[in-house]
Design a protein around this motif. Structure first.
Motif, PDB file in Angstrom:
ATOM      1  N   ARG A 174       0.831  -1.204   0.000  1.00  0.00           N
ATOM      2  CA  ARG A 174       0.000   0.000   0.000  1.00  0.00           C
ATOM      3  C   ARG A 174       0.871   1.262   0.000  1.00  0.00           C
ATOM      4  N   VAL A 175       1.834   1.318   0.904  1.00  0.00           N
ATOM      5  CA  VAL A 175       2.713   2.490   0.986  1.00  0.00           C
ATOM      6  C   VAL A 175       3.635   2.545  -0.224  1.00  0.00           C
ATOM      7  N   TRP A 176       4.110   1.389  -0.653  1.00  0.00           N
ATOM      8  CA  TRP A 176       4.979   1.349  -1.829  1.00  0.00           C
ATOM      9  C   TRP A 176       4.244   1.875  -3.066  1.00  0.00           C
ATOM     10  N   GLY A 177       2.967   1.596  -3.168  1.00  0.00           N
ATOM     11  CA  GLY A 177       2.201   2.124  -4.297  1.00  0.00           C
ATOM     12  C   GLY A 177       2.216   3.643  -4.326  1.00  0.00           C
ATOM     13  N   ILE A 178       2.108   4.266  -3.156  1.00  0.00           N
ATOM     14  CA  ILE A 178       2.171   5.731  -3.075  1.00  0.00           C
ATOM     15  C   ILE A 178       3.538   6.217  -3.549  1.00  0.00           C
ATOM     16  N   ILE A 179       4.586   5.572  -3.066  1.00  0.00           N
ATOM     17  CA  ILE A 179       5.946   5.967  -3.416  1.00  0.00           C
ATOM     18  C   ILE A 179       6.192   5.800  -4.915  1.00  0.00           C
ATOM     19  N   ARG A 180       5.851   4.627  -5.425  1.00  0.00           N
ATOM     20  CA  ARG A 180       6.134   4.325  -6.834  1.00  0.00           C
ATOM     21  C   ARG A 180       5.386   5.250  -7.772  1.00  0.00           C
ATOM     22  N   ARG A 181       4.089   5.444  -7.509  1.00  0.00           N
ATOM     23  CA  ARG A 181       3.301   6.302  -8.404  1.00  0.00           C
ATOM     24  C   ARG A 181       3.821   7.733  -8.395  1.00  0.00           C
ATOM     25  N   TYR A 182       4.179   8.225  -7.226  1.00  0.00           N
ATOM     26  CA  TYR A 182       4.680   9.594  -7.148  1.00  0.00           C
ATOM     27  C   TYR A 182       6.009   9.724  -7.883  1.00  0.00           C
ATOM     28  N   TYR A 183       6.884   8.766  -7.652  1.00  0.00           N
ATOM     29  CA  TYR A 183       8.193   8.820  -8.309  1.00  0.00           C
ATOM     30  C   TYR A 183       8.039   8.774  -9.826  1.00  0.00           C
ATOM     31  N   GLU A 184       7.250   7.851 -10.321  1.00  0.00           N
ATOM     32  CA  GLU A 184       7.092   7.710 -11.762  1.00  0.00           C
ATOM     33  C   GLU A 184       6.458   8.949 -12.391  1.00  0.00           C
ATOM     34  N   ALA A 185       5.537   9.582 -11.664  1.00  0.00           N
ATOM     35  CA  ALA A 185       4.844  10.740 -12.217  1.00  0.00           C
ATOM     36  C   ALA A 185       5.716  11.990 -12.220  1.00  0.00           C
ATOM     37  N   TYR A 186       6.559  12.162 -11.207  1.00  0.00           N
ATOM     38  CA  TYR A 186       7.226  13.444 -11.035  1.00  0.00           C
ATOM     39  C   TYR A 186       8.746  13.407 -11.072  1.00  0.00           C
ATOM     40  N   LEU A 187       9.370  12.278 -10.737  1.00  0.00           N
ATOM     41  CA  LEU A 187      10.819  12.285 -10.525  1.00  0.00           C
ATOM     42  C   LEU A 187      11.612  11.394 -11.472  1.00  0.00           C
ATOM     43  N   ALA A 188      10.974  10.460 -12.136  1.00  0.00           N
ATOM     44  CA  ALA A 188      11.713   9.432 -12.876  1.00  0.00           C
ATOM     45  C   ALA A 188      12.443   9.979 -14.093  1.00  0.00           C
ATOM     46  N   ARG A 189      11.942  11.054 -14.686  1.00  0.00           N
ATOM     47  CA  ARG A 189      12.457  11.492 -15.989  1.00  0.00           C
ATOM     48  C   ARG A 189      13.155  12.842 -15.899  1.00  0.00           C
ATOM     49  N   VAL A 190      14.020  12.971 -14.918  1.00  0.00           N
ATOM     50  CA  VAL A 190      14.769  14.211 -14.756  1.00  0.00           C
ATOM     51  C   VAL A 190      16.251  13.885 -14.712  1.00  0.00           C
ATOM     52  N   ASP A 191      17.079  14.917 -14.890  1.00  0.00           N
ATOM     53  CA  ASP A 191      18.527  14.717 -14.899  1.00  0.00           C
ATOM     54  C   ASP A 191      19.119  14.699 -13.497  1.00  0.00           C
ATOM     55  N   GLU A 192      18.489  15.422 -12.575  1.00  0.00           N
ATOM     56  CA  GLU A 192      19.004  15.474 -11.214  1.00  0.00           C
ATOM     57  C   GLU A 192      17.861  15.741 -10.250  1.00  0.00           C
ATOM     58  N   LYS A 193      17.948  15.104  -9.086  1.00  0.00           N
ATOM     59  CA  LYS A 193      16.932  15.286  -8.044  1.00  0.00           C
ATOM     60  C   LYS A 193      17.590  15.884  -6.813  1.00  0.00           C
ATOM     61  N   ILE A 194      17.040  17.007  -6.330  1.00  0.00           N
ATOM     62  CA  ILE A 194      17.565  17.690  -5.154  1.00  0.00           C
ATOM     63  C   ILE A 194      16.473  17.701  -4.095  1.00  0.00           C
ATOM     64  N   GLY A 195      16.793  17.219  -2.906  1.00  0.00           N
ATOM     65  CA  GLY A 195      15.803  17.139  -1.836  1.00  0.00           C
ATOM     66  C   GLY A 195      16.084  18.148  -0.736  1.00  0.00           C
ATOM     67  N   PHE A 196      15.044  18.866  -0.313  1.00  0.00           N
ATOM     68  CA  PHE A 196      15.128  19.780   0.833  1.00  0.00           C
ATOM     69  C   PHE A 196      14.177  19.288   1.908  1.00  0.00           C
ATOM     70  N   GLN A 197      14.695  19.031   3.099  1.00  0.00           N
ATOM     71  CA  GLN A 197      13.859  18.596   4.215  1.00  0.00           C
ATOM     72  C   GLN A 197      13.969  19.642   5.318  1.00  0.00           C
ATOM     73  N   ILE A 198      12.842  20.288   5.613  1.00  0.00           N
ATOM     74  CA  ILE A 198      12.815  21.390   6.564  1.00  0.00           C
ATOM     75  C   ILE A 198      11.945  21.002   7.749  1.00  0.00           C
ATOM     76  N   ARG A 199      12.523  21.059   8.940  1.00  0.00           N
ATOM     77  CA  ARG A 199      11.789  20.753  10.160  1.00  0.00           C
ATOM     78  C   ARG A 199      12.059  21.847  11.190  1.00  0.00           C
ATOM     79  N   ILE A 200      10.996  22.405  11.746  1.00  0.00           N
ATOM     80  CA  ILE A 200      11.110  23.403  12.802  1.00  0.00           C
ATOM     81  C   ILE A 200      10.686  22.746  14.111  1.00  0.00           C
TER      82      ILE A 200
END
Length: 578
Positions: free
Chosen positions: A359-385
């Motif tokens: 169930r959780v993997w489906g969320i991860i996979r669908r999001y990755y394939e839709a938005y991240l799979a076809r780019v040259d570089e991925k940059i992640g920002f994680q902000i926590r206050i």
């Protein structure tokens, strides 16, 4: 092309298309022009890239639109219903590896067991296809150790005769001299990142002390992870006699430290002379940071000799205490064989233990394939206050942008549209993991309104913004786990200091992050924007005393060559390779 005035390539057929066909323009010219501009149109506005948000917690309500629907209602360009499939882009933009790439080694060099049905937990053998190969070769000794443990767990796990015999001993109120199986039972504390770090630490302790790891899975954690051990379960059965988390606190009389104080057990005698049957039925270890120090009476050789006599151990922790095990002399030789590269401890154990359910993997996979799979570089920002050190949004955003500029994490903005071919433009995806949407809105607006100096395309995404952490929400934890994994697929990561969420993500990735430092307690702004971590290991915020019985303060970073103070927590410790 004037991007702001262009229509989304996913606009419905008819209407404007019919007018263009009647304007005298040859159809084949329209088709050629459309195909040439399609990749850029998709990347800027493209299909499901319009919002990049998980459905909100209230998405089941018929009166509350999904994030995508809200953006459409507000007039945001490029948003389309999530039921539509994303338009393929040019082959140049497909990153390597993608989810459809064949795995060079689905078992990760022997880290994972082949004894699972792949369909029951798809992420086990597929999630690492989204990451670059591990920079840390697996020790053959660790692989052998894991296979041996799996066999042990299968013989002693819930439902076996040995487990039932051990439960009978636990109910008797006394320990036993002879036992075929010993156990360490983990209970949760604090958020998901803390839990994952401390489960991995507890599992390492189980490997070192020949114990079976069982985990208390609270309601908010149900359905997050697959079983990690073949042919058995690590879930503590609901009828476990001591299944009361409220009894587990620093003042519990069953805790090892308190039993020493009360005289229920003695440490002033040779542990070898103490009959196991003379001990209580179980011992409780409260390995929670308390006044920023772990318990003194756990990570010393003499204490480990006595603790080894207990067949049942209950442990509650919120800390990544694996570095403390490296400071315990009795474990040093074994750990050196298991981890020749010290900074790969959580990188290996985390990827071994934690596999999102389908169930959780489906969320991860669908999001990755839709938005991240076809780019040259991925940059992640994680902000926590954090509530104990609140930072104004403007200050935190400015600090992030200083880090971005100083470390060249994102393309520079230009003043004029570059004369670049849309099909050759580099595409960079920015993934933002934060409880708040402000960082996404600001960064997205910056690259929406201005071109980049060298013609790169920057697409900005944020899966969710829950506003506040919800420890006891299962849905919240599903989203959190999905975002940890998505962040771990990034090529570069910048993260907030002290964040266990970020620790897990970059350790999975095997990527050394840039850490956004906290301001001093008497200041609102950090003078240094960010520093690069020396290791991919998480930080132990609350190291124990090394003096043990002597009760003297010893700086482990000064005496152990593989330990350093953390960049974000000056008194914390982390493992690294010199």
């Amino acid at each position: 092309m004037d991007v702001k005035r262009s229509r989304s390539p996913r606009a419905p057929a008819g209407g404007d298309d019919d007018k263009r066909r009647g304007s005298g323009v040859r159809p084949e010219m329209v088709l050629v022009g459309f195909l040439l501009t399609l990749p850029l149109l998709f990347l800027v506005f493209g299909g499901r890239w319009g919002s990049g948000s998980f459905p909100s917690s209230s998405s089941s309500s018929s009166t509350s639109p999904t994030p995508v629907a809200r953006h459409v209602a507000a007039g945001e360009r490029g948003a389309t219903p999530q039921s539509q499939k994303p338009v393929p882009v040019t082959a140049k933009n497909v990153s390597a590896p993608t989810a459809t790439s064949p795995s060079p080694d689905k078992l990760l060099g022997g880290l994972l067991s082949a004894a699972f049905d792949e369909s029951s937990c798809q992420s086990r053998y597929k999630s690492n296809l989204y990451r670059k190969p591990s920079p840390f070769p697996l020790s053959p000794y660790l692989a052998k150790k894991l296979r041996k443990y799996e066999s042990y767990h299968k013989k002693c796990g819930p439902g076996t005769k040995r487990y039932r015999r051990a439960i009978k001993q636990l109910k008797s109120g006394h320990n036993a001299d002879d036992s075929q199986c010993k156990y360490v039972v983990w209970f949760p504390c604090n958020g998901l990142g803390n839990r994952m770090l401390t489960i991995a630490s507890t599992f390492l302790y189980a490997l070192l002390t020949d114990r079976v790891l069982l985990t208390h899975v609270a309601a908010e954690q149900e359905g997050l992870f697959c079983e990690p051990f073949p042919g058995s379960s690590w879930v503590l059965p609901g009828d476990f006699p001591e299944n009361n988390p409220h009894k587990l606190h620093i003042g519990a009389p069953e805790s090892y430290a308190n039993m020493l104080k009360s005289g229920a057990i003695r440490s002033d005698v040779d542990p070898n002379s103490v009959p196991a049957s003379s001990l209580p039925s179980y011992v409780y270890l409260h390995v929670e940071q308390f006044q920023l120090k772990l318990s003194d009476n756990v990570f010393c050789d003499e204490d480990q000799a006595l603790l080894a006599k207990f067949n049942w151990m209950i442990l509650k922790s919120d800390s990544y205490f694996a570095p403390a095990l490296f400071l315990t002399p009795v474990f040093e030789k074994e750990l050196a064989k298991m981890f020749p590269q010290k900074e790969a401890v959580f990188h290996h154990l985390g990827r071994y233990l934690f596999h999102p359910t389908n169930r959780v993997w489906g969320i991860i996979r669908r999001y990755y394939e839709a938005y991240l799979a076809r780019v040259d570089e991925k940059i992640g920002f994680q902000i926590r206050i954090f509530p104990e050190k609140p930072i104004k949004f403007e200050n935190m955003y400015d600090q992030l942008m200083r880090c971005v500029r100083e470390q060249r994490l994102l393309p520079e903005l230009g003043t004029a549209e570059p004369a670049a071919n849309a099909t050759s433009a580099k595409v960079k995806a920015v993934l933002i993991a934060s409880l708040y949407s402000g960082y996404y809105e600001k960064i997205r607006g910056m690259y929406y309104e201005s071109p980049t100096k060298n013609g790169e395309i920057v697409a900005v995404f944020q899966p969710s913004h829950e506003e506040q952490q919800q420890y006891t929400s299962n849905e919240h934890n599903q989203k959190a786990l999905a975002e940890i994994y998505l962040l771990s697929y990034c090529d570069k990561i910048a993260m907030s200091a002290w964040s266990t969420f970020g620790y897990v993500a970059y350790s999975f990735a095997g990527v050394k992050p840039w850490i956004l430092l906290r301001p001093d307690w008497n200041k609102e702004v950090s003078e240094v924007a960010c520093v690069r971590s020396a290791s991919v290991e998480p930080c132990l915020h609350s190291p124990p005393l090394l003096g043990c019985r002597a009760k003297r303060e010893v700086d482990a970073a000064a005496v152990k060559p593989y330990v350093r103070h953390c960049e974000d927590v000056g008194f914390g410790l982390k493992l690294f390779d010199s």
